[in-house]
Design an enzyme around this catalytic site. Structure first.
Site, short mmCIF file in Angstrom:
data_model
loop_
_atom_site.label_atom_id
_atom_site.label_comp_id
_atom_site.label_asym_id
_atom_site.label_seq_id
_atom_site.Cartn_x
_atom_site.Cartn_y
_atom_site.Cartn_z
N LYS A 71 0.83 -1.22 0.00
CA LYS A 71 0.00 0.00 0.00
C LYS A 71 0.86 1.26 0.00
CE LYS A 71 -1.70 1.50 4.09
NZ LYS A 71 -1.38 2.89 4.47
N ASN A 72 1.82 1.33 0.90
CA ASN A 72 2.57 2.58 1.07
C ASN A 72 3.60 2.82 -0.02
OD1 ASN A 72 1.01 3.17 3.24
ND2 ASN A 72 2.55 2.69 4.79
N ARG B 112 -8.76 -0.64 4.62
CA ARG B 112 -7.94 0.43 4.04
C ARG B 112 -6.58 -0.11 3.63
NH1 ARG B 112 -6.39 4.28 7.90
NH2 ARG B 112 -4.90 4.54 6.24
N CYS C 190 -4.78 12.36 13.27
CA CYS C 190 -5.55 11.13 13.17
C CYS C 190 -5.38 10.38 14.47
CB CYS C 190 -5.18 10.32 11.94
SG CYS C 190 -3.70 9.36 12.12
N ARG D 9 0.41 14.40 13.51
CA ARG D 9 0.87 14.23 12.15
C ARG D 9 0.86 15.51 11.31
NH1 ARG D 9 -1.33 8.58 9.88
NH2 ARG D 9 0.56 8.76 8.64
N ASP E 166 4.75 0.56 12.06
CA ASP E 166 3.57 -0.10 11.49
C ASP E 166 3.47 -1.58 11.91
OD1 ASP E 166 2.79 2.23 10.32
OD2 ASP E 166 3.51 1.72 8.32
N1 EPU Z 1 6.34 14.77 11.07
C1 EPU Z 1 6.46 16.10 11.38
N2 EPU Z 1 6.32 17.01 10.36
C2 EPU Z 1 6.09 16.65 9.08
C3 EPU Z 1 5.99 15.27 8.77
C4 EPU Z 1 6.13 14.36 9.79
O1 EPU Z 1 6.65 16.48 12.52
O2 EPU Z 1 5.97 17.52 8.21
C5 EPU Z 1 6.49 13.75 12.15
C6 EPU Z 1 5.21 12.95 12.36
O3 EPU Z 1 4.29 13.62 13.19
C7 EPU Z 1 5.75 11.67 12.97
C8 EPU Z 1 7.09 11.50 12.25
O4 EPU Z 1 7.42 12.79 11.72
O5 EPU Z 1 5.95 11.86 14.34
C9 EPU Z 1 7.12 10.48 11.14
O6 EPU Z 1 6.01 10.67 10.30
P1 EPU Z 1 6.05 10.40 8.73
O7 EPU Z 1 5.90 11.71 8.02
O8 EPU Z 1 7.23 9.58 8.38
O9 EPU Z 1 4.73 9.55 8.51
P2 EPU Z 1 3.85 9.58 7.21
O10 EPU Z 1 4.71 9.83 6.03
O11 EPU Z 1 2.66 10.43 7.41
C10 EPU Z 1 4.13 7.05 6.58
C11 EPU Z 1 3.22 5.87 6.38
C12 EPU Z 1 2.67 5.45 7.74
C13 EPU Z 1 3.85 5.07 8.63
C14 EPU Z 1 4.82 6.24 8.74
C15 EPU Z 1 6.07 5.93 9.53
C16 EPU Z 1 2.35 6.24 4.16
C17 EPU Z 1 1.22 6.59 3.29
N3 EPU Z 1 2.15 6.27 5.48
O12 EPU Z 1 3.34 8.08 7.16
O13 EPU Z 1 1.87 4.30 7.50
O14 EPU Z 1 3.38 4.73 9.91
O15 EPU Z 1 5.21 6.68 7.43
O16 EPU Z 1 6.73 4.86 8.97
O17 EPU Z 1 3.43 5.93 3.67
C18 EPU Z 1 0.13 2.76 7.93
O18 EPU Z 1 0.36 2.25 6.83
O19 EPU Z 1 -0.63 2.22 8.79
C19 EPU Z 1 0.75 4.04 8.27
C20 EPU Z 1 0.28 4.84 9.24
#
Ligand code: EPU
Length: 417
Positions: A22-23, A396, A116, A121, A304
């Site tokens: 998915k990701n 999802r 969420c 996030r 995850d």
């Molecule tokens: N963060 C910030 N600022 C930003 C972006 C992130 O402070 O602008 C913080 C977040 O709050 C968090 C950390 O950085 O504490 C890491 O977040 P990240 O941005 O890496 O998460 P994401 O990109 O929103 C993806 C996956 C998630 C997975 C995380 C961590 C996708 C679509 N989603 O989310 O997947 O948990 O990376 O590996 O790729 C899932 O599949 O169940 C899922 C939640």
């Protein structure tokens, strides 16, 4: 809302094939917006988040088909630059349109994703990076309004490792003028998969998989045909589930290079694993030694997989310390596991899990995708009949999960709403 009903206590046996990730699929589908050619993607999992992505791409004017596990996207006629609240609300990853829209149409209006269940996030690092590349960004009425004359390559440092932040900026940089360097970039296999797909379109990217990614902007990108990598989290979930229930299962269609941290920890529980490049054979007598984990960005133990590992530790022999360092609220499954008899104490970002002899069935509520998977796992081993409510979270992100478990001998069925 649909429910899953699970009779616990059946050992799992047989073979299960892992679906596309998915990701990895989500950012790659959005990257089709960067070209007016027709892109073709194979091994796309049939999931709710993928359907939401296609809905959003169509709203932007792209023409999409989804047959079997193949998606085609023709964004030649892309005309709209707005990702509305209703779609972003359903799926946070919709924010991945920002980079491609700015790169191709030079403007984007994207609903600001709220927090969420698992954390606040924010997307400040996505926005700051785009601003550094010359975009003008305003937040108005709950929307990110972004515009730019021409994106320009820059060196960008991420304060925190962010997966979708790295993906968004990598996509934006492909069509920028000059060279972009992303420092403290995410190293997840999904980043490398996106870079591969972009290279297939003619993008000039190097260093993906390391913490410094270099992107030299090009004038145009062309169509690509590519296959999505296997889902390492789905694979890890099945490995942990078989360890928990006991049994013998061969998990096929995986890329075990991406599973090292998870397989290492599962091995320490006493579970026998035979690993080849694309398969894992799991053999377990259901006797689990307790093991500590701490979630980290890749190649560390994935957040995850934290909830699923906690379900396993709930019946471990001894004490397990589980630290969640990525998301501030990713222990929502704890109270539900406790309703099934687990002995878990949370203090700050750490959960102390004292293994119990057995879990007992209860009605439980799924709160997010991975928490749902952990409750299904707990149900597979609990005494009695467990009802997991709100399984739309599971839909999802896991393709046909209950069908796959059923084929392995689990007693699991879905009650439609
Ligand atoms: N963060 C910030 N600022 C930003 C972006 C992130 O402070 O602008 C913080 C977040 O709050 C968090 C950390 O950085 O504490 C890491 O977040 P990240 O941005 O890496 O998460 P994401 O990109 O929103 C993806 C996956 C998630 C997975 C995380 C961590 C996708 C679509 N989603 O989310 O997947 O948990 O990376 O590996 O790729 C899932 O599949 O169940 C899922 C939640």
């Amino acid at each position: 809302m649909d429910k899953l009903i699970i009779e616990g206590g059946h050992a799992l046996k047989g073979e299960v094939a892992i679906s596309g990730a998915k990701n990895a699929a989500l950012p790659i589908l959005f990257s089709a917006l960067l070209t007016d050619g027709v892109c073709t993607y194979h091994n796309i999992p049939r999931l709710r988040d993928i359907f939401s992505t296609i809905e959003l791409l169509e709203k932007l004017g792209a023409r999409c088909t989804f047959e079997g596990h193949t998606v085609t996207i023709d964004a030649g006629g892309m005309c709209c630059h707005e990702a509305p609240y209703d779609l972003v609300r359903k799926m946070r990853a919709s924010v991945l349109v920002l980079g491609p829209l700015l790169a191709r149409l030079r403007r984007a209006r994207v609903s600001l994703p709220g927090g969420c269940a698992i954390g606040a996030r924010p997307i400040n690092l996505h926005l700051r990076g785009l601003e550094r590349m010359g975009a003008k960004i305003e937040l108005e009425h709950g929307y990110v309004e972004a515009s730019v004359e021409k994106l320009r390559g820059k060196a960008i440092y991420f304060d925190v490792v962010t997966v979708t932040g790295t993906e968004n900026l990598m996509m934006a940089a492909t069509l920028a003028e000059g060279t972009t360097i992303l420092r403290n970039a995410a190293r997840e296999p999904e980043i490398v998969a996106l870079a591969e797909a972009l290279r297939g379109m003619g993008a000039r990217i190097s260093g993906d998989g390391s913490e410094e990614i270099t992107i030299e902007g090009v004038d145009r990108l062309k169509a690509v045909e590519t296959t999505i990598i296997p889902d390492r989290i789905e694979a890890g979930t099945f490995v942990a589930a078989v360890a928990l229930t006991g049994g013998s299962v061969t998990i096929t269609n995986c890329d075990t290079r991406h599973l090292k941290a998870v397989l290492h920890k599962v091995r320490l529980t006493g579970t026998q694993l035979d690993v080849t490049p694309d398969q894992v054979r799991v053999q377990s007598d259901g006797q689990i030694a307790s093991v500590d984990i701490k979630t980290q960005p890749y190649p560390g133990f994935p957040t995850d997989m934290q909830a699923q590992f906690m379900a396993l530790m709930a019946v471990g022999r001894g004490l397990s310390m589980i630290s969640e360092t990525i998301f501030e609220n990713r222990f929502i499954h704890v109270s539900e596991l406790k309703r099934m008899g687990a002995d878990i104490t949370v203090s700050g970002d750490t959960a102390l899990v004292k293994g119990v002899a057995h879990l007992s069935s209860a009605p439980v509520m799924a709160s997010d995708l991975r928490a749902s998977a952990s409750l299904v796992m707990a149900g597979l081993v609990a005494q009695g009949s467990t009802v997991v409510n709100r399984v739309y979270h599971l839909d999802r992100g896991y393709e046909a999960m209950e069908e796959k478990f059923k084929r392995l001998g689990a007693a699991i069925s879905r009650e439609k709403a």
